[in-house]
Design a protein around this motif. Structure first.
Motif, PDB file in Angstrom:
ATOM      1  N   TYR A  43     -20.162   6.431  26.659  1.00 51.22           N
ATOM      2  CA  TYR A  43     -20.249   8.183  26.765  1.00 51.22           C
ATOM      3  C   TYR A  43     -19.067   8.635  26.116  1.00 51.22           C
ATOM      4  O   TYR A  43     -18.191   9.515  26.696  1.00 51.22           O
ATOM      5  CB  TYR A  43     -20.206   8.338  28.300  1.00 51.22           C
TER       6      TYR A  43
ATOM      7  N   TYR B 295     -23.749   5.485  29.425  1.00 51.70           N
ATOM      8  CA  TYR B 295     -23.158   5.311  30.536  1.00 51.70           C
ATOM      9  C   TYR B 295     -21.680   4.963  30.421  1.00 51.70           C
ATOM     10  O   TYR B 295     -21.307   4.626  29.424  1.00 51.70           O
ATOM     11  CB  TYR B 295     -23.919   4.504  31.582  1.00 51.70           C
TER      12      TYR B 295
ATOM     13  N   ILE C 160     -20.309   3.515  35.825  1.00 46.56           N
ATOM     14  CA  ILE C 160     -20.983   5.013  36.424  1.00 46.56           C
ATOM     15  C   ILE C 160     -22.173   5.429  35.492  1.00 46.56           C
ATOM     16  O   ILE C 160     -22.143   5.339  34.134  1.00 46.56           O
ATOM     17  CB  ILE C 160     -19.936   6.253  35.976  1.00 46.56           C
ATOM     18  N   ASP C 161     -23.306   5.261  36.202  1.00 44.12           N
ATOM     19  CA  ASP C 161     -24.530   5.529  35.231  1.00 44.12           C
ATOM     20  C   ASP C 161     -24.895   7.006  34.946  1.00 44.12           C
ATOM     21  O   ASP C 161     -24.120   7.917  35.302  1.00 44.12           O
ATOM     22  CB  ASP C 161     -25.736   5.034  36.097  1.00 44.12           C
ATOM     23  N   GLN C 162     -26.054   7.023  34.058  1.00 47.79           N
ATOM     24  CA  GLN C 162     -26.084   8.418  33.310  1.00 47.79           C
ATOM     25  C   GLN C 162     -26.443   9.554  34.488  1.00 47.79           C
ATOM     26  O   GLN C 162     -26.159  10.680  34.358  1.00 47.79           O
ATOM     27  CB  GLN C 162     -27.545   8.214  32.818  1.00 47.79           C
ATOM     28  N   ASP C 163     -27.084   9.256  35.486  1.00 50.42           N
ATOM     29  CA  ASP C 163     -27.417  10.224  36.605  1.00 50.42           C
ATOM     30  C   ASP C 163     -26.292  10.741  37.418  1.00 50.42           C
ATOM     31  O   ASP C 163     -25.998  11.750  37.584  1.00 50.42           O
ATOM     32  CB  ASP C 163     -28.400   9.692  37.970  1.00 50.42           C
ATOM     33  N   GLU C 164     -25.260   9.735  37.675  1.00 44.79           N
ATOM     34  CA  GLU C 164     -24.116  10.125  38.407  1.00 44.79           C
ATOM     35  C   GLU C 164     -23.080  11.040  37.270  1.00 44.79           C
ATOM     36  O   GLU C 164     -22.510  11.859  37.773  1.00 44.79           O
ATOM     37  CB  GLU C 164     -23.125   8.944  38.472  1.00 44.79           C
TER      38      GLU C 164
ATOM     39  N   GLY D 125     -19.160   2.138  31.020  1.00 43.92           N
ATOM     40  CA  GLY D 125     -19.298   0.690  31.472  1.00 43.92           C
ATOM     41  C   GLY D 125     -18.018   0.149  31.222  1.00 43.92           C
ATOM     42  O   GLY D 125     -16.872   0.411  30.906  1.00 43.92           O
TER      43      GLY D 125
ATOM     44  N   THR E 278     -20.732  -3.907  31.690  1.00 40.95           N
ATOM     45  CA  THR E 278     -21.317  -3.617  32.927  1.00 40.95           C
ATOM     46  C   THR E 278     -21.222  -2.218  33.282  1.00 40.95           C
ATOM     47  O   THR E 278     -20.249  -1.578  33.198  1.00 40.95           O
ATOM     48  CB  THR E 278     -20.432  -4.555  33.950  1.00 40.95           C
ATOM     49  N   VAL E 279     -22.345  -1.710  33.831  1.00 35.17           N
ATOM     50  CA  VAL E 279     -22.615  -0.113  34.240  1.00 35.17           C
ATOM     51  C   VAL E 279     -21.256   0.045  35.348  1.00 35.17           C
ATOM     52  O   VAL E 279     -21.412  -0.516  36.503  1.00 35.17           O
ATOM     53  CB  VAL E 279     -23.781   0.122  34.823  1.00 35.17           C
TER      54      VAL E 279
ATOM     55  N   SER F 143     -22.856  -6.473  26.213  1.00 34.59           N
ATOM     56  CA  SER F 143     -23.202  -5.218  26.832  1.00 34.59           C
ATOM     57  C   SER F 143     -22.255  -5.059  28.137  1.00 34.59           C
ATOM     58  O   SER F 143     -22.246  -5.911  29.052  1.00 34.59           O
ATOM     59  CB  SER F 143     -24.535  -5.311  27.385  1.00 34.59           C
TER      60      SER F 143
END
Ligand code: IMP
Ligand code: MG
Length: 174
Positions: free
Chosen positions: A156, A169, A11-15, A171, A8-9, A6
């Protein structure tokens, strides 16, 4: 083969949603009474396009093109080839080129030349991500979602060997 690690995040979904919403509004504000024609560069920009147009009011049309420069690796071959052309003419239209990421700039430079030769009324470029430290050629990008460091990112819409496009997101593969 399925991807196992997986990322590493970064920029996350909300940003992502907040920034893309702002970009959509900004583009519409810059072309208030215009019919806007967005050209999505496949495959990486397809989710960005989807969220961007939903942040824009008024008349919007879309088309798609595809080019290849990367193959399955993480560094550019420097060669760009058009593998899918547009369905419609762009002469006299206000065009926004929508791309996932500007890295060396070679792909965008090539695409901008191709499109400008077809006589749009205006051509602007929107990129979700930019890695300025990697630039090999100067290229004009009017709208940038996020400026990032020289790291290979996925999610994304962006892939590594066609994997990870479905992550919601952005990552980093480590
Ligand atoms: P450029 O021609 O070097 O600017 O490369 C642009 C294209 O390379 C983008 O449209 C992506 O498809 C791909 N690319 C560049 N950097 C990344 C990355 O970090 N992750 C995934 N794809 C990338
Ligand atoms: Mg691409």
């Amino acid at each position: 083969m399925p991807a196992t690690t997986s990322p590493t995040v970064l920029i996350d979904q909300d940003e992502l949603q907040a920034r893309i919403h702002a970009l959509g509004q900004e583009i519409r504000h810059d072309l208030p009474s215009e019919q806007i024609h967005l050209i999505c560069v496949l495959k990486g920009a397809f989710l960005f396009l989807g969220d961007l147009i939903r942040a824009m009011d008024g008349h919007v049309t879309i088309d798609f093109m595809a080019c290849s420069s990367y193959g399955a690796g993480t560094s550019s071959s420097g060669e760009v080839r058009l593998s899918k052309d547009l369905d419609t003419r762009i002469e006299g239209r206000d065009v926004i080129l929508v791309e996932d990421i500007v890295d060396t700039g070679l792909t965008l430079h090539y695409l901008q030349e191709v499109l400008l030769n077809r006589g749009p009324r205006s051509l602007r470029t929107a990129c979700l991500l930019s890695k300025p430290s990697r630039r090999k050629i100067e290229v004009k990008v009017d709208y940038i979602g996020f400026t990032i460091e020289d790291k290979f990112v996925v999610g994304y819409g962006l892939d590594y060997a066609e994997q990870y496009r479905n992550l919601p997101y952005i990552g980093v593969l480590e």
